[in-house]
Write a protein that holds these residues in place. Structure first.
Motif, short mmCIF file in Angstrom:
data_model
loop_
_atom_site.label_atom_id
_atom_site.label_comp_id
_atom_site.label_asym_id
_atom_site.label_seq_id
_atom_site.Cartn_x
_atom_site.Cartn_y
_atom_site.Cartn_z
N GLU B 128 0.84 -1.20 0.00
CA GLU B 128 0.00 0.00 0.00
C GLU B 128 0.88 1.25 0.00
O GLU B 128 0.60 2.22 -0.71
N GLN B 148 -4.22 -10.80 -3.86
CA GLN B 148 -4.06 -9.49 -4.49
C GLN B 148 -5.09 -9.27 -5.61
O GLN B 148 -5.73 -8.22 -5.66
N ASP B 151 -8.63 -8.55 -4.47
CA ASP B 151 -8.76 -7.40 -3.56
C ASP B 151 -9.17 -7.86 -2.17
O ASP B 151 -10.06 -7.30 -1.54
N ASP B 152 -8.49 -8.89 -1.72
CA ASP B 152 -8.88 -9.60 -0.51
C ASP B 152 -7.82 -9.38 0.56
O ASP B 152 -6.81 -8.70 0.33
N ARG B 176 -9.80 -11.35 -13.50
CA ARG B 176 -8.68 -10.41 -13.47
C ARG B 176 -7.61 -10.67 -14.52
O ARG B 176 -6.88 -9.77 -14.92
#
Lengths: 194, 472
Positions: B128, B148, B151-152, B176
């Protein structure tokens, strides 16, 4: 203001952790396994194992293929009928080859492991990583019985790669699946003295 | 000081999160299947070792020695790594570590980096921080990639996507990666291989963690399975390794213990497929620039606690998660941290270092104290003892902001009449401390109460004292 280094070291000293009791190495430092156990354990991880006495004869299996070799490959390994790819090689050339042939530094019977250290007949690390097939020649005298014995034979400051079977993952439902990024096929020639 | 990102901002306390997780039957089914599989395999891998207990004891002793001599060994490691061409950096907390790594990426002109799975970088929220600084981090471990791309958040130390079954993974990959793929694990692994191949061959900077660092040689050790680690550790020009200051072993010989303990405890194998060892920089082989970032981030504070410091022996095998009845039912995300399960319940609150944080303070309660975690721990961390120790700290900390300790003390006092009287006498003494009929500070345990409020001064003589004097 103190540097991060000084501050961390000072905090550690301030914690005043008492001295630890001496380490008792009551575990087995030696083992009894040899060629047979090594071959069995390598095969457990779905590598292909052959016990041979004549390496050039065993290399017939590479006929017709484009195979990478390290700069100091033993000349007798370069049998006819194979396109040998010599260093220097680019990443793309390594990636586009059919496989790689190397020796090893040490092997471990207990765990079915091969260790490469960039020394004799092994080359740099990328050679055994990018080709999808790795054929590794292991001499019987290179096999250590146990992990402790193997570590004693190695020079820690060399770049080391311990290989136990082909690349694998357990990330999907914790089941082992062979073949992700490293070579998907590992073949081992265990060489017995004639 | 910035908050420690070892816990996720806004996470509910464990009981609340667990309540939600328990309602998710799919999650429980996925976890039961996965942990059941690995438990059986671990037992077999450990069962064939006749000297397992001796290895555990040696592992415990070596790590205790590391904690006792941590300052000396870190300086020794720094010297060894520097002598072999590496650069060592020190970071007090997550923010400082993230800034060091971001600056190094910028120096290399990298806007994309490949990553080897690393608990240390997950703990400090490196991805991040890099993203915010304009550097995209690509996770290359299969399970990290699943997390990744989905989005977990991770739910296990070894297999961060353990909560996902094959059909869920297939759905994430199709969405994705834009590819058609079946839900066969081999096909899913192949999809990841194709997806990441070009990244491995072209990315110039890699970031890794470290399983072990050998102080006397400066060698860094990474264990893995897929070969993504070898790709990152071998092909890029620059390698940045982030590791907690406790991940040391004193000598090369000590590795013989951990290379036996870790694979069998972790993936239940005699040996994991690949282990890489490198020392500084080797000319003509691998990255020619090597940086080692040593992070504290709550570890020195943990070291101060004579009971809690044993959590720093942890080698991140995750065996304790796989045997924990609480973990199996609630899943890893309920713990609100990259470190879930029994080890997370003792490590996370200590790294946070603030028992006034209700989420961190709730973690030591995430256990039935059954002791299975201690039995499987390869470095013999007595997790149940640390849990009870931390529960006591949580209770005490709670008292400083509220009245729970005072109330608990009250319950104890009320249980017996003679104690009640003694307490009342103490209460009378409190009048001497009172100004204007209000008490602003009481001696302990009353201080737990008065730190958050004033107490009306008690009457000069209690009713009981008065009754005994006049009627008794």
């Amino acid at each position: 203001m103190a540097s991060a280094r000084e501050e961390i070291l000072n905090r550690i000293r301030d914690a005043r952790v008492p001295a630890a009791e001496p380490v008792v190495r009551g575990y087995h430092e030696t083992g009894t396994g040899g060629v047979e156990l090594f071959a069995e354990r390598v095969a457990d991880y779905r590598a292909v194992v052959h016990t041979v006495t004549d390496v050039p004869a065993a290399l017939e299996r590479l006929r017709g293929k484009r195979i990478v070799v390290p700069a100091d490959v033993p000349p007798e390994w370069l049998v006819d009928g194979v396109t040998w790819l010599h260093e220097p090689l680019t990443i793309e050339e390594l990636d586009g080859s059919d496989g790689v042939l190397t020796g090893c530094a040490v092997a471990i019977a207990d765990t079915g492991t091969i260790v490469l250290d960039g020394g004799e007949a092994q080359g740099r690390r990328a050679l055994t990583l990018l080709p999808d097939y790795h054929l590794c020649v292991v001499r019987a005298d290179q096999i250590a019985a146990s992990v402790p014995e193997a570590l004693r034979r190695l020079e820690p400051t060399r770049p080391l790669t311990f290989i136990s079977g082909p690349s694998a993952t357990s990330d999907i439902e914790l089941n082992r699946v062979e073949g992700v990024h490293g070579p998907r096929t590992l073949e081992v020639l265990v060489v017995q003295p004639q | 000081m910035a908050r420690n990102p070892v816990t996720w901002l806004g996470s509910p306390t464990f009981p609340k999160a667990a309540h939600t997780a328990l309602a998710d039957t799919q999650l429980r089914q996925n976890l039961r299947k996965a942990t059941g599989t690995i438990r059986g395999r671990r037992a077999a891998a450990v069962g064939e070792m006749t000297d397992w207990e001796q290895l555990r004891v040696a592992g415990e002793q070596i790590k205790n020695d590391v904690l006792a001599r941590l300052d000396t060994l870190l300086v020794q490691l720094e010297e060894s790594v520097t002598a072999r061409g590496g650069v060592v950096h020190w970071a007090r907390d997550a923010e400082e570590a993230n800034r060091i790594v971001l600056d190094l990426c910028r120096e290399e002109g990298a806007n994309e980096v490949v990553k080897v799975k690393s608990m240390a970088t997950a703990e400090i929220g490196l991805n991040e921080a890099l993203e915010a600084g304009g550097v995209h981090a690509i996770e290359t471990d299969l399970a990290e990639l699943i997390v990744q791309l989905g989005d977990d958040r991770p739910s296990h130390i070894l297999v961060p996507a353990i909560h996902r079954n094959r059909s869920e993974i297939r759905e994430i990959f199709q969405r994705r990666m834009g590819v058609e793929v079946s839900d066969e694990p081999a096909d899913l692994a192949e999809a990841a291989r194709v997806y990441l191949r070009e990244k491995f061959l072209t990315t110039k900077v890699a970031i890794s963690g470290a399983n072990f660092a050998v102080a006397d040689t400066g060698s860094i050790v990474v264990l893995e399975s897929e070969g993504n680690g070898r790709m990152c550790l071998t092909l890029p020009d620059t390698l940045i390794t982030v590791m907690g200051i406790e991940k040391l072993v004193p000598t090369w010989q000590d590795l013989e213990v951990f290379l036996q303990l870790l694979p069998r405890s972790s993936t239940a194998e005699r040996m994991n497929p690949y282990t890489s060892v490198w020392t500084g920089v080797t000319e003509g082989d691998g990255p020619q620039r090597f940086h080692l970032v040593l992070i504290d981030n709550g570890r020195t504070a943990t070291l101060e606690d004579s009971v809690g410091r044993q959590a720093l022996r942890c080698i991140r095998c995750s065996a304790c998660l796989n045997v924990c009845p609480v973990y199996e039912r609630t899943g890893g995300q309920s713990y609100g941290s990259v470190y879930p399960g029994p080890i997370g319940a003792i490590l996370t609150p200590q790294l946070v270092g603030d028992m006034h944080d209700p989420q961190a303070a709730s973690l030591p309660y995430a256990s039935s104290l059954c002791g299975a975690c201690f039995e499987v721990c390869p470095v013999r961390i007595d997790i149940p003892s640390v849990l009870t120790h931390l529960r006591a700290e949580a209770v005490e900390a709670k008292g400083l902001t509220a009245e729970s300790v005072a109330m608990a003390a009250a319950a104890w006092v009320f249980r017996e009449a003679s104690r009640y009287e003694k307490a009342q006498k103490a209460g009378s003494l409190a009048r001497f401390l009172a100004r204007d009929g209000r008490i602003t500070s009481l001696p302990w345990p009353g201080s737990k109460w008065t730190s958050s409020r004033d107490v009306p001064a008690p009457p000069s003589e209690s009713f009981r004292a008065w009754w005994r004097k006049n009627r008794g």
